[in-house]
Enzyme design. Structure first.
Site, PDB file in Angstrom:
ATOM      1  CG  ASP A   1      -1.884   1.172   1.339  1.00  0.00           C
ATOM      2  OD1 ASP A   1      -2.847   1.289   0.406  1.00  0.00           O
ATOM      3  OD2 ASP A   1      -1.669   2.012   2.282  1.00  0.00           O
TER       4      ASP A   1
ATOM      5  CD  GLU B   1      -2.133   2.221  -3.640  1.00  0.00           C
ATOM      6  OE1 GLU B   1      -3.349   2.238  -4.055  1.00  0.00           O
ATOM      7  OE2 GLU B   1      -2.029   2.080  -2.328  1.00  0.00           O
TER       8      GLU B   1
END
Length: 858
Positions: free
Chosen positions: A461, A494
């Site tokens: 993340d 990400e």
């Protein structure tokens, strides 16, 4: 600096080395001093403090400025020889006294000094409970004392721990197996300006009690915690990352409403072991070519209570009775959303222990057994398991009861701004992943999850908030696990560039542009936006793209899709839709004055190899693919056409040269009733119906907290029954999606695997020419160019017709005999079966409207 406040909640001074303090400015006529007190409580006049003179000494040394670019503009205060380790255990103030006697004070940030003093030794050690020796160890360099507190059969014992070199504390317990434990850390806490004894769980916990109140000492290698399916089923392997097709799935969504799963197991790890609708669907996808399930966060979360009996839920009868465009449903959800059993879970509490709310028995090793049973069940389906992990922030900080790291080493683990406050660009408490012991914890956590739980990969993340160097260390550690266990461990994340770390402000980030050659992949937002249209946070969500215009789209959107099909490579060269040859690096992403007049563009192509990219058009974030189409497509487009356009959108990524990710239910026309951020919208808006009877559209206006501005637009759409697909529509959509998987799995020409082969074999032969149709992409993969890759198929032509009319796409100079792909010849889609090839000097591929057709040359 803060005037007159002795406690000085601000902390502008940054202590970097024993002899060097940094200050973000300088006052020429001031004298500087360091005030300290071991137990805090420095008086305004400083009479109860120890004072040391600080001497201004010019700019920041080059080595420090290079390592910490955000400090380059600070000034140096030279520190005399002091007992630094002792001073770090108490209150510290930097005080500037002006010529007129007035004073200004600030606290001191000490994380970089702690790394300077302790990191070399500290990062060589293991932490937590070490079952082979019965040892417990925690890193707490600023603590006055640390004790191990244990419980067995409710009886509490407290054992003092010994200080070790490197700032850690350790003790050994003879029979530790199954002990519940915590650490009592006596430490000065700047936020309250006093010494406290914090009772804290182990940040390296691998098992916990229900409610995560105590850690539990277990040996993950103990056969008691090894369920049969997990033990006996090897993880499926894939040769290369580009071979992976990934299904992003939330554990609770998977089974919460599955009536074939026994009621007590719904929403749990063990639901994956049942023969439910969800398991059957995953098996069908695996048979078609799906390789991997990506699970949204499964580590111990701070946002969902473990105690299921305490969960609240909205009245199901009231939810069902409300109109499709009513605001009643979201209002009912709002009243219980903080107390129900649903959250996406990006709220880390303990990184290396499975989440308790998904377990039936949450205590100690029992939770591990259930988690591993899920992993084993997925492996039995032929699917790899990726964990979504969140190390860039924590759910809590400071003295919060769910704060672990900050109550052990106050001020160290979280990234600080110029005032000493915690940075919150991630919408939570940002972890200073650049600090040595934060990085050490992250690498150790991921190594444990991969090695001891047989996790096959990780999705990071907000990976752009991590240093590239740290992610490379993770990659190396996972490679070592892979060598030990003869398998490959996937790593992607990400790669967004924003916040206080943006543009390399603090370190070289693990962003899209920086990861070339690392074998760490990032999500490709370029193809996502080209296919869907606009950007995720547009003020007006109706901007169409390649798959949502129902006809010719803007040239830049089609160009982004073509580049994505070719792996989003920096050096891939092709002719743009509107003419002119460009490389991936020359094509601009974000240069969009009509949609985003103030946007800043960047190179569209960023990858050096295709294994550095994950192509996707749909994920848990933002509206589902189906909902985006409802918002963007012309209103007159029929549901039959929407099913076909859903397949076109999936085809752009599934038939591309990179790894692929689908959001669970994208193949089922899944809707969340237009909700753009369903992280806390409960089961009602997140429901996933594997049977296809209800795709989720029309469950009411989505929650006001993220969607209110668009309610007037949404209400009109939700009230229209024509936008609600039937079960037959859903069945056709998933059958067509599975055809895409079969074609991808059936030929390595969709997975060439290297930039060199892509440049050699892949082209868009008619793009930008007078025989190019707007809204149609024609891709050729010619295996006769160079060394053969596929022994059976010597070439592929993919024609993606996003317009509503049949086209005859002519491609001059194609040799050989071409035919519609055998999978599509037998497709459940009667329309694609009518696609055919007209031979001639310029082969003509006849492709119906709203159809992605694949042709092969044997």
């Amino acid at each position: 600096m803060t005037e007159s406040s002795a406690a000085a909640p601000e902390a502008r001074a940054i202590w970097v080395r024993p002899d060097l303090m940094l200050w973000p400015g300088i006052t020429d006529d001031a004298t500087w001093s360091l005030w300290s007190a071991p137990d805090g409580g420095i008086a305004p006049n400083g009479l109860n403090a120890t004072l040391a003179a600080l001497v201004p000494d010019g700019p920041v040394p080059d080595d420090i400025a290079a390592a910490h670019p955000h400090l380059a503009g600070h000034h140096v205060l030279k520190v005399p020889r002091l007992d630094v380790e002792t001073l770090l255990r108490g209150q510290l103030l930097v005080v500037a006294t002006a010529a007129d006697g007035t004073q200004a004070r600030t606290g001191v940030q000490t994380a970089l000094l702690l790394d300077h003093l302790y990191a070399a030794e500290a990062t060589s050690r293991r932490y937590g409970y070490l079952p082979e020796s019965g040892e417990f160890r925690v890193w707490a360099p600023t603590a006055h004392t640390v004790a191990l507190v244990t419980w067995r059969d409710g009886v509490e014992q407290v054992v003092g721990m010994d200080a070790e070199p490197g700032g850690s504390w350790a003790t050994t317990v003879g029979d530790a197996d199954g002990l519940e434990y915590c650490f009592d850390v006596t430490v000065y806490v700047p936020a309250v300006d006093r010494v406290l004894t914090n009772r804290v769980t182990d940040p390296c916990s691998v098992a916990l009690t229900a409610g995560s109140r105590h850690s539990v000492a277990i040996d993950l290698a103990d056969p008691r915690w090894a369920p049969e399916a997990w033990t006996d089923t090897p993880a499926p392997d894939v040769e290369r990352f580009v071979d992976e097709v990934i299904y992003e799935l939330h554990i609770r969504d998977f089974s919460r409403d599955d009536d074939l799963v026994p009621a007590p197991l719904r929403g749990s790890y063990l639901a994956f072991t049942a023969d439910g609708h969800g398991s059957r669907h995953l098996r069908r996808l695996a048979e078609a070519g799906l390789t991997t399930v990506h699970l949204l966060p499964t580590f111990d979360l701070g946002s969902i209570p473990d105690d299921r009996s305490a969960w609240l839920s909205a009245d199901p009868e009231l939810l069902a009775a409300a109109a499709p465009d009513s605001d009643a449903q979201q209002d009912l959800i709002a009243g219980v959303r903080h107390f129900d059993g649903f959250n996406w879970g990006y709220d880390p509490w303990h990184w290396t222990t499975p989440e308790g709310s998904y377990a039936i028995d949450q205590h100690g090793g029992a939770r591990i057994v259930e988690f591993r049973s899920m992993v084993g069940a997925l492996h039995q389906m032929g699917l790899r398991v990726v964990m979504d992990v969140v190390y860039n922030h924590t759910h809590a900080s400071g003295q919060d009861e769910q704060s672990v790291l900050d109550r052990i080493v106050p001020g160290y683990y979280h990234r600080r701004d110029v005032l000493g406050g915690i940075c919150h660009s991630t919408a939570a408490n940002n972890v200073a992943t650049e600090h040595a012991m934060a990085e050490h914890l992250i690498v150790a956590s991921m190594t444990t999850l991969a090695r001891d739980h047989r996790i096959d990969g990780f999705r990071i993340d907000l990976m752009g908030h991590h240093p590239k160097s740290g992610m490379v260390k993770v990659r190396e550690a996972l490679d070592e696990v892979g060598r030990e266990q003869s398998r490959r461990v996937t790593l992607y994340g990400e790669g967004w560039n924003f916040g206080e770390v943006a543009d390399g402000a603090r370190f070289v980030q693990a962003t899209q542009a920086n990861l070339g050659g690392t074998r760490i992949a990032t999500f490709n937002d370029r193809i996502r936006d080209g296919v869907r249209g606009g950007r995720p946070f547009d003020a007006d969500p109706r901007h169409p793209g390649f798959a949502t215009a129902a006809g010719p789209c803007r040239g830049i959107d089609q160009d982004l899709v073509m580049l994505g099909l070719a792996g989003n490579l920096v050096d891939f060269t092709f002719q743009r839709t509107e003419g002119g040859t460009v490389t991936g690096a020359e094509l601009r992403y974000g240069e969009d004055p009509l949609v985003h007049p103030d946007s800043i563009s960047s190179p569209a192509g960023y990858a050096s190899e295709p294994d550095e990219v994950v192509n996707y058009v749909d994920a848990h974030d933002n509206e589902t693919l189906f909902d985006a189409m409802v918002l963007k497509l012309p209103r007159h487009v029929s549901m039959d056409a929407r099913v076909r356009l859903n397949t076109i959108a999936l085809a752009t990524v599934t038939l591309s040269q990179t790894a692929v990710l689908w959001h669970a239910g994208a193949d089922l026309l899944r809707s969340k009733s237009l909700d753009r951020n369903s992280f806390d919208s409960g089961d009602h808006f997140n429901r996933l119906d594997w049977t296809g009877a209800d795709n989720g559209f029309g469950r009411g206006l989505p929650p006001a907290w993220d969607n209110l501005a668009h309610w007037p637009l949404m209400a009109v759409l939700l009230a229209n029954p024509e936008y609600k697909p039937t079960a037959e529509h859903v069945a056709l959509a998933t059958a067509m999606a599975q055809d895409l998987l079969r074609m991808r799995a059936g030929s390595r020409l969709f997975r060439l695997g290297s930039a060199g082969l892509i440049r050699q074999k892949l082209s868009f032969p008619v793009s930008g020419t007078d025989i190019d149709y707007p809204g149609v992409i024609c891709m050729l993969v010619d295996d006769l160019a160079g060394e053969r890759v596929d022994a059976e198929v010597s070439g592929l032509v993919v024609v993606i017709n996003a317009t509503g009319t049949t086209v005859v796409q002519r491609v001059p100079g194609l040799a050989g005999q071409w035919q519609l792909h055998p999978v599509q010849q037998e497709s459940a889609d009667s329309v694609v079966r009518t696609a055919w090839v007209e031979p001639g000097d310029a082969v003509g591929f006849h492709v119906p409207g709203f159809t992605a057709a694949v042709f092969v040359r044997r």
